[in-house]
Design a protein around this motif. Structure first.
Motif, PDB file in Angstrom:
ATOM      1  N   THR A  14       0.826  -1.203   0.000  1.00 35.30           N
ATOM      2  CA  THR A  14       0.000   0.000   0.000  1.00 35.30           C
ATOM      3  C   THR A  14       0.858   1.249   0.000  1.00 35.30           C
TER       4      THR A  14
ATOM      5  N   ALA B 130     -12.474  -4.594   0.262  1.00 40.73           N
ATOM      6  CA  ALA B 130     -11.789  -5.608  -0.542  1.00 40.73           C
ATOM      7  C   ALA B 130     -10.658  -6.249   0.253  1.00 40.73           C
ATOM      8  N   GLY B 131     -10.665  -7.584   0.323  1.00 41.14           N
ATOM      9  CA  GLY B 131      -9.574  -8.281   0.990  1.00 41.14           C
ATOM     10  C   GLY B 131      -9.443  -7.927   2.450  1.00 41.14           C
ATOM     11  N   GLN B 132     -10.564  -7.817   3.133  1.00 44.64           N
ATOM     12  CA  GLN B 132     -10.549  -7.404   4.536  1.00 44.64           C
ATOM     13  C   GLN B 132     -11.673  -8.092   5.285  1.00 44.64           C
TER      14      GLN B 132
ATOM     15  N   ASN C  53     -14.246 -10.633  -1.287  1.00 46.99           N
ATOM     16  CA  ASN C  53     -13.433 -11.460  -0.399  1.00 46.99           C
ATOM     17  C   ASN C  53     -13.629 -12.932  -0.745  1.00 46.99           C
TER      18      ASN C  53
ATOM     19  N   ASP D 228      -8.099  -9.932  -7.769  1.00 43.32           N
ATOM     20  CA  ASP D 228      -8.549  -8.549  -7.577  1.00 43.32           C
ATOM     21  C   ASP D 228      -8.092  -7.615  -8.689  1.00 43.32           C
TER      22      ASP D 228
ATOM     23  N   CYS E  99     -11.972   0.529   0.746  1.00 42.80           N
ATOM     24  CA  CYS E  99     -11.247  -0.001   1.909  1.00 42.80           C
ATOM     25  C   CYS E  99     -10.550  -1.307   1.519  1.00 42.80           C
ATOM     26  N   TRP E 100      -9.367  -1.519   2.062  1.00 46.41           N
ATOM     27  CA  TRP E 100      -8.692  -2.793   1.815  1.00 46.41           C
ATOM     28  C   TRP E 100      -7.681  -3.081   2.919  1.00 46.41           C
TER      29      TRP E 100
ATOM     30  N   LEU F  75      -5.343  -7.725  -0.267  1.00 46.51           N
ATOM     31  CA  LEU F  75      -4.790  -7.124  -1.473  1.00 46.51           C
ATOM     32  C   LEU F  75      -3.282  -6.976  -1.432  1.00 46.51           C
TER      33      LEU F  75
ATOM     34  N   ILE G  12      -3.243  -2.431  -6.007  1.00 50.53           N
ATOM     35  CA  ILE G  12      -3.654  -1.228  -5.271  1.00 50.53           C
ATOM     36  C   ILE G  12      -3.623  -0.001  -6.178  1.00 50.53           C
TER      37      ILE G  12
ATOM     38  N   LEU H 180      -6.878  -0.061  -7.962  1.00 53.62           N
ATOM     39  CA  LEU H 180      -7.952   0.460  -7.119  1.00 53.62           C
ATOM     40  C   LEU H 180      -7.911   1.991  -7.109  1.00 53.62           C
TER      41      LEU H 180
END
Length: 790
Positions: free
Chosen positions: A200, A229-231, A258, A296, A367-368, A372, A382, A385
């Protein structure tokens, strides 16, 4: 080979599997929280700590970095179930005294699980393992500092030392820690971010000019669409659920992306409300996309392709604030839908429906988390995104923005304070102006490269400011051997963990104050500061007396080591910083960008928010001076027949490597941790049955090492075909050290290619099951690391 019986937690025959619950929190969470708290702390300490937790004049929770509401809008009980567990773990009345260490050898302690170790209580005295020793024994603080100084000053170069930081460290301790390391002469400052949100940080720094969230908590409340996403908020960031509930009440729609349909993504029973305690709770997710692991990037490009096709774009924002749009537009126009559907496991209709939600939203928050960031293409994902946010102008306006959800409570603050192996030159220039020495300019070692340096004999000293480096890092067998090859390892800790047992020739444990405890120095009572995921900086003050008179604060320990090692080198007054943290904050105000007036601002109720150019003024401190669209190819992860893609994840009863208990009730697991979640058709196709005990063997093409995590019970679960999930740190041995994300070097813990073999057959030395193959949950440290398929 005998099983390790820590209250039967390692015996899978005692493990109960129930259907997963379809909601998060509620009355059960309250009951579990209070039972744990009362059991560890008793009624008085429970009230004293939990009523101070996350309050403006209280202390900051150590279990996540979720932002606090404005001081006037906080509940009396402003904490979640896992926050209460974290406090109970730290404020426990159990103690690990010198007598405890005398009664238990290092080898014996190392035979126990991480859960058992954590239940032995707070460490009360500084301890040392001397060369050749079998036990830790007490040592005086000054003697410990002198030994560390002798080792550091005896190194041939400063770069033979590694200074690791966990995200629990305060801003004050992080600042003096980076100052000490740089005054000593190295940028070898790996931290826990290297293993989680480093992807990130790199992606956002290159795309928007700052590696932090571009939202405030109010933006979440006021969003029209929230993409998660991915959380897994219900387990990893439970207080987020109340924010999502408020957003839903304000009319927001929520899209969850997810592989697992997690309870916290479905329904939330808020224990703060009557509806949550006795009612049906709040249905959170309007759309759930059960994406295949590593799909993703393809999904986000397909969404972008549809937005371009429909011209659902904010051309004014694109023209005024971005560069590279035309290249990106042509790239996503040419997306191969067959590749997209194959890679994501989703249908074109599902993706179109998701794009319709984006098209209809005028304010979207993205949100992630680790889902990710821990893939080889994580940085590109990322950035993709971010491309979606650029395309619709969802940066720098109310109710919209980019929101990486941090896990450790101050991992973002540590980076702000200079904990980074790749510090920007302007930060080093500020350090030079403030302290009068020129800090090292070459980049240092991150986490993965630190393990390599220890493994290869290029580093000999390791100092850990919090955390559990041994258990958090990938490729456990390699990491353990690397740490054991060090001449000295030093751990600044509150409780026993694996890092104290997988240690160097000389090893020191320096016990420190926790967040829950009062910090009194020569200048009187002190407070510390932290930064949350939305760039908000605030104070933290513990209410309890220290667990032992021998404990010292992180600041006191770091400055004590610095004094012993550097003396009066560079004229830095370490004693002044230790005696009164206002001295540290004065330095911070002159060194760290955005921290001018730090002392005054942080004393305000709720603290202050650091500047964020994209959020505040839609300006971007990138190479181009604009938000930068990125073009990334879709790389399809190749999985051979008979193999699965494995992701590592937490149970509901843990925080990072700290294991609170053996319950993962949202996934229906009770009484054990060595389970692997699989789709029912994969179980059958691979010749297994639900409940079988298997060894998990990892795959890495260019590596001859053998990797195996033995004795996992197969659990049928709703996950995409070809995908599997299991808890870490038990599965960390499967993650190859060299399997990292491009550009960020973050371990690829969410895309490990594995195969399954009957229990015991993953042992390459025998090629047949071990004698004890009855389903015992063996500890991986007692087994050779297995066969590596290529």
């Amino acid at each position: 080979m005998p099983a390790n019986n820590d209250n039967n937690e390692n015996d899978l025959r005692h493990l109960d599997i129930e259907p997963p619950k379809n909601h998060a929190a509620g009355p059960t969470a309250v009951a579990v929280s209070m039972k744990r708290a009362l059991g560890h702390m008793g009624p008085v300490r429970t009230a004293k700590t939990l009523l101070s937790l996350n309050q403006a004049e209280g202390f900051d929770c150590m279990s996540c970095a979720w932002p606090d509401p404005d001081p006037g809008h906080r509940h009396t009980a402003e904490f979640c179930e896992n926050g209460a567990k974290a406090v109970a773990e730290e404020a426990t009345t159990t103690r690990a005294t010198p007598e405890f260490f005398a009664a238990h050898s290092i080898a014996e302690l190392d035979s126990h699980t991480e859960h058992w170790l954590g239940q032995q209580g707070r460490i009360t005295h500084p301890m040392i393992k001397r060369p050749g020793g079998t036990h830790y024994e007490p040592i005086a603080w000054d003697d410990a500092y002198a030994l560390i100084a002798d080792e550091l000053n005896g190194l041939q170069t400063p770069d033979e030392a590694i200074f690791y930081t966990s995200g629990r460290a305060s801003n004050e301790s992080a600042f003096v820690y980076q100052l000490f390391a740089r005054a000593f002469g190295t940028n070898n400052m790996p931290d826990c971010s290297n293993m989680c949100h480093e992807s990130t940080s790199i992606a956002l720094q290159e795309s928007i000019g700052i590696g932090k969230a571009s939202v405030t908590l109010d933006d979440v409340y006021n969003a029209e669409l929230i993409i998660i996403a991915g959380q897994n908020p219900g387990t990893n960031h439970p207080r987020m659920l109340s924010a999502l509930e408020k957003a839903k009440q304000n009319g927001a729609k929520i899209m969850a992306i997810n592989p697992l349909r997690e309870a916290g993504l479905v329904n939330f029973k808020n224990p703060q409300t009557p509806r949550g305690m006795v009612g049906p709770g709040t249905d959170l997710t309007d759309m759930f996309l059960p994406i295949a692991l590593n799909g993703d990037l393809a999904l986000f490009q397909a969404l972008g392709s549809l937005l371009v096709e429909w011209d659902a774009l904010d051309h004014d924002f694109i023209d005024a604030h971005t560069t590279g749009f035309e290249s990106w537009r042509e790239h996503v126009r040419a997306v191969d839908w067959e590749v997209v559907t194959t890679t994501t496991g989703l249908t074109r209709q599902q993706i179109t429906d998701a794009a319709e939600l984006l098209r209809s939203s005028k304010a979207t928050v993205f949100c992630w988390a680790m889902g990710l960031t821990q893939h080889r293409n994580a940085v590109a994902t990322i950035k993709e995104l971010t491309n979606l946010a650029f395309a619709q102008g969802n940066i720098g306006k109310p109710g919209a923005g980019l929101f990486p959800i941090r896990g450790h409570s101050n991992v973002q603050g540590d980076r702000t304070m200079g904990i980074w192996e790749r510090p920007p030159q302007h930060f080093l220039d500020s350090v030079q102006r403030e302290f009068g020495f020129d800090p090292p300019r070459e980049h240092g070692l991150d986490t993965v490269d630190s393990v390599r340096a220890l493994r290869d004999g290029k580093a000999h000293f390791f100092l850990g400011l919090g955390g559990n480096f041994a258990q958090a890092t990938p490729d456990s067998d390699v990491t353990f051997k690397a740490l054991r090859g060090a001449r000295m390892t030093v751990q600044i800790s509150t409780k026993i963990n694996r890092g104290h047992l997988v240690c160097g020739d000389t090893a020191l444990i320096l016990p420190t104050l926790g967040r829950t405890e009062k910090d009194v120095q020569a200048g009187g009572p002190q407070f510390i500061t932290v930064e949350d995921s939305t760039c908000s900086v605030h104070a933290s003050r513990g209410p309890l007396a220290p667990a032992s008179p021998q404990l010292r604060s992180e600041v006191a320990i770091v400055t004590g080591i610095a004094e012993a090692t550097l003396g009066d080198r560079h004229g830095i007054d370490w004693a002044a910083m230790r005696g009164d943290y206002r001295t540290i904050r004065a330095h911070i105000s002159r060194v760290v960008p955005g921290c001018e007036g730090y002392e005054v601002n942080v004393r305000r109720p709720g603290g202050f928010i650091l500047p964020h150019p994209p959020r505040d003024t839609r300006t971007f401190e990138t190479d181009s001076g604009r938000g930068e669209f990125a073009v990334s190819p879709i790389e399809v992860l190749q999985v051979p027949a008979g193999h699965l893609i494995l992701q590592t994840l937490r149970s509901h009863d843990q925080f990072n490597t700290t294991i609170y208990g053996l319950s993962d009730r949202y996934r229906g697991i009770e009484g054990g941790r060595r389970v692997i979640f699989m789709h029912r058709e994969d179980i059958s196709a691979l010749g297994h049955r639900d409940g079988d005990i298997v060894d998990i063997v990892s795959r890495w093409d260019d590596d001859d090492n053998v990797r195996c995590a033995p004795s996992f019970r197969i659990v049928e679960y709703a996950t995409p075909r070809g995908c599997a999930a299991a808890y870490y740190p038990e599965t960390n041995p499967l993650v190859p050290l060299d399997s990292t994300a491009l550009d960020s070097n973050c371990p690829t813990s969410k895309s490990i290619i594995v195969s399954l073999v009957p229990a015991g057959q993953g042992n390459p030395d025998t090629g047949s099951p071990d004698q004890d193959s009855t389903g015992s949950d063996w500890d991986h440290r007692s087994h050779p690391q297995p066969h590596h398929l290529s």
